[in-house]
Design an enzyme around this catalytic site. Structure first.
Site, PDB file in Angstrom:
ATOM      1  N   LYS A 230      52.829  45.057  40.164  1.00  0.00           N
ATOM      2  CA  LYS A 230      53.652  43.879  40.449  1.00  0.00           C
ATOM      3  C   LYS A 230      55.044  44.153  39.890  1.00  0.00           C
ATOM      4  O   LYS A 230      55.183  44.508  38.723  1.00  0.00           O
ATOM      5  CB  LYS A 230      53.071  42.624  39.802  1.00  0.00           C
ATOM      6  CG  LYS A 230      51.783  42.164  40.474  1.00  0.00           C
ATOM      7  CD  LYS A 230      51.307  40.823  39.972  1.00  0.00           C
ATOM      8  CE  LYS A 230      49.965  40.490  40.609  1.00  0.00           C
ATOM      9  NZ  LYS A 230      49.403  39.221  40.096  1.00  0.00           N
ATOM     10  N   GLU A 251      55.358  35.208  40.863  1.00  0.00           N
ATOM     11  CA  GLU A 251      54.515  35.891  39.892  1.00  0.00           C
ATOM     12  C   GLU A 251      55.403  36.724  38.975  1.00  0.00           C
ATOM     13  O   GLU A 251      56.400  37.288  39.412  1.00  0.00           O
ATOM     14  CB  GLU A 251      53.511  36.783  40.612  1.00  0.00           C
ATOM     15  CG  GLU A 251      52.569  35.959  41.472  1.00  0.00           C
ATOM     16  CD  GLU A 251      51.341  36.747  41.863  1.00  0.00           C
ATOM     17  OE1 GLU A 251      50.363  36.661  41.112  1.00  0.00           O
ATOM     18  OE2 GLU A 251      51.357  37.433  42.897  1.00  0.00           O
ATOM     19  N   ALA A 333      48.064  47.227  36.733  1.00  0.00           N
ATOM     20  CA  ALA A 333      46.744  46.762  36.309  1.00  0.00           C
ATOM     21  C   ALA A 333      45.683  47.689  36.875  1.00  0.00           C
ATOM     22  O   ALA A 333      45.709  48.025  38.063  1.00  0.00           O
ATOM     23  CB  ALA A 333      46.507  45.341  36.808  1.00  0.00           C
ATOM     24  N   ALA A 334      44.761  48.122  36.018  1.00  0.00           N
ATOM     25  CA  ALA A 334      43.699  49.020  36.469  1.00  0.00           C
ATOM     26  C   ALA A 334      42.849  48.335  37.536  1.00  0.00           C
ATOM     27  O   ALA A 334      42.583  47.137  37.444  1.00  0.00           O
ATOM     28  CB  ALA A 334      42.832  49.435  35.290  1.00  0.00           C
ATOM     29  N   PHE A 335      42.445  49.099  38.518  1.00  0.00           N
ATOM     30  CA  PHE A 335      41.603  48.582  39.591  1.00  0.00           C
ATOM     31  C   PHE A 335      40.217  48.213  39.075  1.00  0.00           C
ATOM     32  O   PHE A 335      39.650  48.916  38.231  1.00  0.00           O
ATOM     33  CB  PHE A 335      41.453  49.638  40.685  1.00  0.00           C
ATOM     34  CG  PHE A 335      42.331  49.394  41.875  1.00  0.00           C
ATOM     35  CD1 PHE A 335      43.652  49.022  41.713  1.00  0.00           C
ATOM     36  CD2 PHE A 335      41.835  49.554  43.171  1.00  0.00           C
ATOM     37  CE1 PHE A 335      44.467  48.796  42.814  1.00  0.00           C
ATOM     38  CE2 PHE A 335      42.642  49.335  44.272  1.00  0.00           C
ATOM     39  CZ  PHE A 335      43.955  48.960  44.100  1.00  0.00           C
ATOM     40  N   LEU A 336      39.662  47.170  39.644  1.00  0.00           N
ATOM     41  CA  LEU A 336      38.261  46.834  39.389  1.00  0.00           C
ATOM     42  C   LEU A 336      37.385  47.823  40.146  1.00  0.00           C
ATOM     43  O   LEU A 336      37.845  48.494  41.066  1.00  0.00           O
ATOM     44  CB  LEU A 336      37.988  45.417  39.897  1.00  0.00           C
ATOM     45  CG  LEU A 336      38.523  44.300  39.011  1.00  0.00           C
ATOM     46  CD1 LEU A 336      38.647  43.003  39.803  1.00  0.00           C
ATOM     47  CD2 LEU A 336      37.597  44.098  37.810  1.00  0.00           C
ATOM     48  N   ASP A 402      47.199  28.186  37.620  1.00  0.00           N
ATOM     49  CA  ASP A 402      46.812  28.740  38.919  1.00  0.00           C
ATOM     50  C   ASP A 402      45.424  29.348  38.844  1.00  0.00           C
ATOM     51  O   ASP A 402      45.248  30.548  38.996  1.00  0.00           O
ATOM     52  CB  ASP A 402      47.843  29.808  39.306  1.00  0.00           C
ATOM     53  CG  ASP A 402      47.659  30.281  40.732  1.00  0.00           C
ATOM     54  OD1 ASP A 402      47.176  29.487  41.550  1.00  0.00           O
ATOM     55  OD2 ASP A 402      47.980  31.443  41.017  1.00  0.00           O
ATOM     56  N   GLU A 407      35.752  35.090  39.487  1.00  0.00           N
ATOM     57  CA  GLU A 407      34.768  36.037  40.023  1.00  0.00           C
ATOM     58  C   GLU A 407      33.846  36.560  38.936  1.00  0.00           C
ATOM     59  O   GLU A 407      34.240  36.648  37.769  1.00  0.00           O
ATOM     60  CB  GLU A 407      35.499  37.224  40.684  1.00  0.00           C
ATOM     61  CG  GLU A 407      36.368  36.789  41.857  1.00  0.00           C
ATOM     62  CD  GLU A 407      37.090  37.959  42.508  1.00  0.00           C
ATOM     63  OE1 GLU A 407      36.669  39.124  42.295  1.00  0.00           O
ATOM     64  OE2 GLU A 407      38.062  37.698  43.228  1.00  0.00           O
ATOM     65  N   ASP A 422      44.450  37.830  37.580  1.00  0.00           N
ATOM     66  CA  ASP A 422      45.575  37.150  38.208  1.00  0.00           C
ATOM     67  C   ASP A 422      46.299  36.186  37.285  1.00  0.00           C
ATOM     68  O   ASP A 422      46.126  34.978  37.364  1.00  0.00           O
ATOM     69  CB  ASP A 422      45.072  36.355  39.419  1.00  0.00           C
ATOM     70  CG  ASP A 422      45.550  36.981  40.703  1.00  0.00           C
ATOM     71  OD1 ASP A 422      46.572  37.676  40.648  1.00  0.00           O
ATOM     72  OD2 ASP A 422      44.894  36.792  41.740  1.00  0.00           O
TER      73      ASP A 422
END
Ligand SMILES: *[C@@H]1O[C@H](CO)[C@@H](O)[C@H](O)[C@H]1NC(C)=O
Ligand SMILES: *[C@@H]1O[C@H](CO)[C@@H](O)[C@H](O)[C@H]1NC(C)=O
Ligand SMILES: *[C@@H]1O[C@H](CO)[C@@H](O)[C@H](O)[C@H]1NC(C)=O
Ligand SMILES: *[C@@H]1O[C@H](CO)[C@@H](O)[C@H](O)[C@H]1NC(C)=O
Length: 519
Positions: A230, A251, A333-336, A402, A407, A422
């Site tokens: 981002k 953001e 940010a590291a990927f899930l 927000d 999840e 997020d």
């Protein structure tokens, strides 16, 4: 899942008629780290403090709000009342103003020892307060020999029965060690490794993440390392624009970085690692992009390299992201884990906002809302409702409104943590404390024991702001946060503690009447 309108209405009618017959309240504290008296031997569980009041006439949330607002009124010498009145329910965003520095001598430090005393009551005393010994910490429990041991916390690797390869990358290892109750253990070295890699590895490819409302880029590094980027849009001092709703707010890349550190400091460990990084836009974005994304790059009149990408909000020439002249800061940010490693389930947040300019959500109008939620799986058992309280703590501290969905990893079932994802809209209004974010805690009057202890620790010991300053100081784009955001953290910790005290005091007022318990 959170079930639809009809069901809720029926439940509500039932709830009201029951409440009309008797005031039901229930006071639960658990300060023990053992399963001893619990009836739930088979389920790994967690420490908690909870006080539940199911009282049709006026919720703890509203009464706390009123009291809190009164205090704010009398404490403030300026006419801040306009802002305060408009506070938590109204969607109106009023101009930010810095409260005048108080001229009164500094108030005596309130150490909340009453809350500490409450937690320390011995079991006989707790019995008198109709306190129920419930369940223990999800990960750390006492063994038969009295040692603290980790139990019942399988990792993705264990559940999927895959061995971690010698040559696995840091991100692969990270994914496989994610466990039922946390993304990473407190002493994880992988987190630092991952952060270091994202901050320093060469960038191989850049593409736009599809589906988001605001611009995000997928960054590919060597060794299958991937991060979500981002970009920085504003200087640190920029606050949420006065006329923006929380759902149209820009953001902020630094909010993502700060939220990861805050989540870790609070001991939740439910947010993926995020780091800041300064990019050379020419060599690390422009030269690595292709197709549609590449077409959105241009050179601005002041000779800065800019791009805007394609998305729903703010992806046009007038909202372009520009380098200076071609260096650009951003969050990575590291990927899930991908769906074939660990698929996720998406849940509606019971306290989600209406995301409508005028309409209110059910929780805003119904005092008894928590009682409804408590009956609906998965909030009727296990750790989930406590996790929502933790999430409210995290969101309140950073002012994040927000949070509409959350999840979990499917393979862990219901008794697992919700991911903290997020946070780009946190840390927007350092001079305003958005009490409505605390609605879950104030309406349910519950908070996990360990979370309360952590908040007390930061209130009475070295401040949360100091811990954050130190933790964020290690980030490549430090200072990550504008100073007023750090100061706000300490102020908000105290507000949460006051909210919990309010719950307990209300309980004691009613404490002479025997209550019915339902858990
Ligand atoms: C998990 O939660 C869902 C609610 O969406 C519920 O239907 C299901 O029965 C729960 N599973 C267990 C094992 O409690
Ligand atoms: C502040 O409040 C007082 C009385 O309520 C009012 O007379 C005054 O005009 C207000 N000042 C501002 C700046 O609104
Ligand atoms: C790791 O080693 C295995 C063979 O042992 C090989 O098949 C695989 O491609 C290697 N992975 C990486 C990322 O190097
Ligand atoms: C980015 O890289 C280009 C090409 O190597 C160089 O000309 C430019 O000065 C660099 N920009 C910054 C801010 O380092």
């Amino acid at each position: 899942m959170f079930r639809g309108g009809m069901k809720l209405k029926e439940r509500f009618i039932l709830g009201v008629s029951v409440a009309a017959v008797l005031f039901t309240f229930l006071l639960v504290v658990d300060i023990q780290m053992d399963l001893g008296m619990s009836g739930h031997h088979l389920v790994p569980s967690h420490g908690r403090v909870k006080y539940v009041q199911e009282d049709a006439a006026g919720s703890a949330y509203n009464s706390f709000r009123k009291r809190f607002l009164q205090k704010t009124h009398s404490a403030s010498s300026t006419n801040a009342s306009k802002e305060v009145d408009a506070a938590p329910h109204s969607l109106k965003e009023l101009p930010e103003k810095k409260p005048a520095p108080s001229k009164e001598p500094k108030e005596k430090h309130d150490d909340f020892s009453d809350l500490m005393d409450y937690m320390m009551l011995d079991s006989a005393e707790r019995e008198k307060h109709r306190v129920e010994i419930d369940r223990v910490h999800p990960v750390i429990q006492k063994s038969m020999e009295g040692d603290l041991v980790k139990v019942g916390n399988p990792t993705i690797a264990q559940l999927r029965k895959v061995a971690v390869r010698e040559n696995a990358t840091a991100l692969e290892k990270f994914h496989l060690q994610i466990s039922q109750h946390e993304l990473y253990p407190a002493d994880s070295e992988l987190v630092d490794e991952l952060i270091h890699e994202m901050a320093t590895e060469p960038i191989l490819h850049v593409s736009q993440k599809s589906g988001g409302t605001q611009l995000k880029l997928v960054i590919d590094y060597p060794n299958h390392l991937q991060a979500l980027f981002k970009p920085m849009r504003f200087p640190r001092e920029q606050q949420t624009l006065p006329n923006h709703f929380y759902f149209t707010d820009y953001e902020r890349h630094n909010a993502e970085i700060a939220a990861f550190h805050l989540d870790r400091l609070l001991g939740f460990r439910r947010a993926m690692p995020v780091t800041g990084r300064l990019l050379n836009m020419t060599t690390e974005l422009y030269q690595k992009a292709e197709g549609d994304l590449l077409k959105t790059f241009f050179v601005s009149p002041s000779d800065n390299l800019c791009f805007h990408g394609k998305c729903t909000y703010y992806c046009d020439t007038s909202h372009a992201i520009c380098g200076n002249p071609d260096s650009l800061e951003g969050s990575f940010a590291a990927f899930l884990p991908s769906n074939d490693v660990a698929a996720r389930k998406v849940w509606r947040h019971p306290w989600r906002r209406s995301y409508h300019k005028r309409r209110k959500a059910q929780w805003e109008t119904e005092d008894n809302y928590c009682a409804l939620v408590r009956e609906i799986p998965p909030y009727d058992r296990g750790r989930r409702l406590y996790d929502l309280m933790d999430m409210a703590v995290l969101d309140f501290l950073m002012g994040n409104m927000d949070r509409h969905h959350y999840e979990t990893f499917r393979l862990f079932g219901n008794d697992t943590f919700p991911l903290h994802l997020d946070h780009g809209r946190g840390f927007g209004r350092p001079f305003h404390d958005e009490l409505s974010i605390l609605a879950p805690i104030l309406q349910c009057c519950m908070l996990r024991q360990t979370t309360l202890q952590t908040l007390m620790k930061f209130h009475n010991g070295p401040k949360l702001s100091e811990a954050m300053r130190e933790s964020l100081g290690r980030d490549p784009v430090a200072p990550v946060l504008w100073e007023p955001h750090l100061e706000a953290l300490d102020r908000r910790v105290e507000i949460i503690l006051r909210g919990i005290r309010d719950c307990l005091q209300k309980g004691e007022d009613l404490g002479s009447e025997p209550g019915d318990e339902d858990t």
